[in-house]
Design an enzyme around this catalytic site. Structure first.
Site, PDB file in Angstrom:
ATOM      1  N   ASP A 111       0.858  -1.193   0.000  1.00 42.69           N
ATOM      2  CA  ASP A 111       0.000   0.000   0.000  1.00 42.69           C
ATOM      3  C   ASP A 111       0.893   1.241   0.000  1.00 42.69           C
ATOM      4  O   ASP A 111       1.612   1.502   0.968  1.00 42.69           O
ATOM      5  CB  ASP A 111      -0.912  -0.020   1.225  1.00 42.69           C
ATOM      6  CG  ASP A 111      -1.920   1.118   1.235  1.00 42.69           C
ATOM      7  OD1 ASP A 111      -1.862   1.979   0.340  1.00 42.69           O
ATOM      8  OD2 ASP A 111      -2.763   1.144   2.151  1.00 42.69           O
ATOM      9  N   ASP A 150      -3.052   2.357  -5.841  1.00 39.73           N
ATOM     10  CA  ASP A 150      -1.914   2.338  -4.910  1.00 39.73           C
ATOM     11  C   ASP A 150      -1.917   1.143  -3.969  1.00 39.73           C
ATOM     12  O   ASP A 150      -1.191   1.129  -2.977  1.00 39.73           O
ATOM     13  CB  ASP A 150      -1.875   3.633  -4.099  1.00 39.73           C
ATOM     14  CG  ASP A 150      -3.172   3.875  -3.332  1.00 39.73           C
ATOM     15  OD1 ASP A 150      -4.160   3.173  -3.593  1.00 39.73           O
ATOM     16  OD2 ASP A 150      -3.188   4.769  -2.471  1.00 39.73           O
ATOM     17  N   GLU A 151      -2.715   0.125  -4.276  1.00 43.24           N
ATOM     18  CA  GLU A 151      -2.767  -1.081  -3.448  1.00 43.24           C
ATOM     19  C   GLU A 151      -2.631  -2.322  -4.332  1.00 43.24           C
ATOM     20  O   GLU A 151      -3.352  -2.463  -5.326  1.00 43.24           O
ATOM     21  CB  GLU A 151      -4.082  -1.161  -2.665  1.00 43.24           C
ATOM     22  CG  GLU A 151      -4.207  -0.135  -1.554  1.00 43.24           C
ATOM     23  CD  GLU A 151      -5.460  -0.368  -0.731  1.00 43.24           C
ATOM     24  OE1 GLU A 151      -5.472   0.019   0.441  1.00 43.24           O
ATOM     25  OE2 GLU A 151      -6.439  -0.937  -1.274  1.00 43.24           O
TER      26      GLU A 151
END
Length: 412
Positions: free
Chosen positions: A13, A110-111
């Site tokens: 993350d 973003d993960e």
């Protein structure tokens, strides 16, 4: 499940992703501002997409109206989301992670979930936390972006562990829950912390006196089923114990999605061309939503009767996914092309590119009302969802917007 047979799942993350990318894009401006807020403007009723940790200390958080954010943190610099750079950096992170395992699921911009099950011999039986450390160090070295990593035997545990591992937490960027430690790890969380437990479900649970994981652990499975029904009761019973068998599913995000059509006879008039454009835009956006994506760039391609091919594009400050919004932009582009050269057309196409996952973070700025962002509204998205549901039940041609149906009768 024994420790030797347990799954090895990581969630990578990126830390304050939009803030970090904004700083990389503008090192002399945003890069020097400790108090940084990324999102829309106060004047146009924008909202916060992300804020630096220093700004969060003032109470600023995602989805907050920007006007309130700057009142809470008056010294902050406010910058727009650098969408193009975010797409590029997200792809870079994914490329680095792919060097550790081919099984990667991009949960959002973003993960990323990584399934390292079965790689023990490849990594010489090193602890999962050690592998996570190498992943984190490599991503930082290759992309200049910091990530936090959570790990465990399931996606649920990895997700929650990554949150605990965020900067300032004891995990120092890495937290791996060892096999057998899931139940104890889960006891620290409120039900609101669990993925998919939204406000409405929280209210329903609160009426039953259930606010935390520990509250639920006091009740038998049958009791939860009696209160919530089979599906929700079983789901909650397993999740509070840290049990989640959902797989890490690799999914490649395409560079673009497009729809085009070559006409049986050349079309000279604007009205039938607009009707064709509407149909193509509707199909392209249906593909977009089916893939769980939003688009930053809309392109219209026009091939004239003499095979001259022209195109026009527009990149939006806020990504879109609804039929009406994409069509509105496409109409402007088609008008631009027709104004430059008004001759019969043999082919028309709509392309959507610079695609990113339609996660909550990319949706946050869709409430802006400036000339660019207002191409899409809450009503647009609601209508698109209803149309998708109808098409899913009765077929892709079950419903179309009015102009498309009229346009089909006007075709030459």
């Amino acid at each position: 499940m024994s420790a030797s047979s347990a799954r090895r799942i990581l969630l990578a993350d990126a830390d304050t992703f939009y803030v970090a990318v904004a700083r990389l894009v503008d090192p002399e401006g945003a890069g020097r501002a400790p108090l940084l807020i990324v999102g829309g403007t106060v004047e146009r009723r924008g909202v916060v997409t992300s804020a630096s940790y220093e700004a969060r200390a003032y109470g600023v958080h995602s989805a907050m109206p920007m006007a309130r954010a700057v009142r809470l943190c008056p010294g902050a610099m406010v910058v727009p989301v650098p969408w193009e750079a975010c797409v590029e950096k997200s792809a870079q992170i994914g490329d680095v992670l792919a060097t550790f395992t081919p099984t990667i699921e991009r949960a959002s911009s973003d993960e990323f979930y990584l399934d390292l099950s079965g790689t023990e011999r490849l990594y010489h039986d090193e602890p999962l936390a050690a592998t996570a450390r190498r992943v984190r160090d490599t991503v930082l070295a290759e992309t200049r972006l910091s990530i936090s990593i959570g790990g465990g035997t399931s996606k649920l545990i990895a997700k929650l562990a990554a949150g605990v591992a965020k900067p300032g937490a004891p995990g120092d960027g890495i937290l791996v829950v060892e096999p057998g430690g899931e139940a104890e790890f889960m006891r620290r969380f409120s039900l609101a912390d669990l993925p998919l437990v939204g406000p409405k479900f929280q209210e329903r649970l609160a009426r039953l006196g259930l606010h935390s994981v520990v509250d639920v652990l006091h009740h038998e499975r049958s009791t939860l089923i009696n209160w919530l029904g089979e599906r929700e009761g079983v789901w909650l019973y397993t999740r509070v114990r840290g049990l989640d068998a959902s797989p890490v599913e690799s999914r490649e995000i395409p560079q673009s999605l497009s729809r085009d059509e070559t006409f049986p006879r050349d079309i000279a008039d604007d009205a039938p061309l607009a009707a064709q454009l509407l149909r193509l835009a509707d199909r392209a956006t249906a593909d977009l939503r089916d893939g769980g994506l939003v688009a930053c760039t809309v392109t219209v391609k026009l091939r004239d009767w003499d095979f001259t091919t022209r195109q026009a594009s527009r990149t939006l400050s806020v990504p879109v996914r609804s039929d009406r919004a994409v069509y509105a932009v496409a109409c402007e582009l088609l008008a631009k092309l027709r104004a430059a050269r008004r001759v019969p057309a043999r082919l028309l196409g709509v392309s959507l590119s610079r695609l990113v996952p339609a996660d909550a973070k990319t949706q946050l700025t869709l409430f802006e009302t400036d000339a660019t962002a207002s191409v899409e509204t809450d009503r647009d998205r609601a209508i698109a969802r209803v149309m998708d549901e109808v098409r899913g039940r009765f077929g892709p041609d079950a419903v179309a917007r009015g102009r498309a149906r009229r346009g089909s009768r006007e075709e030459p």
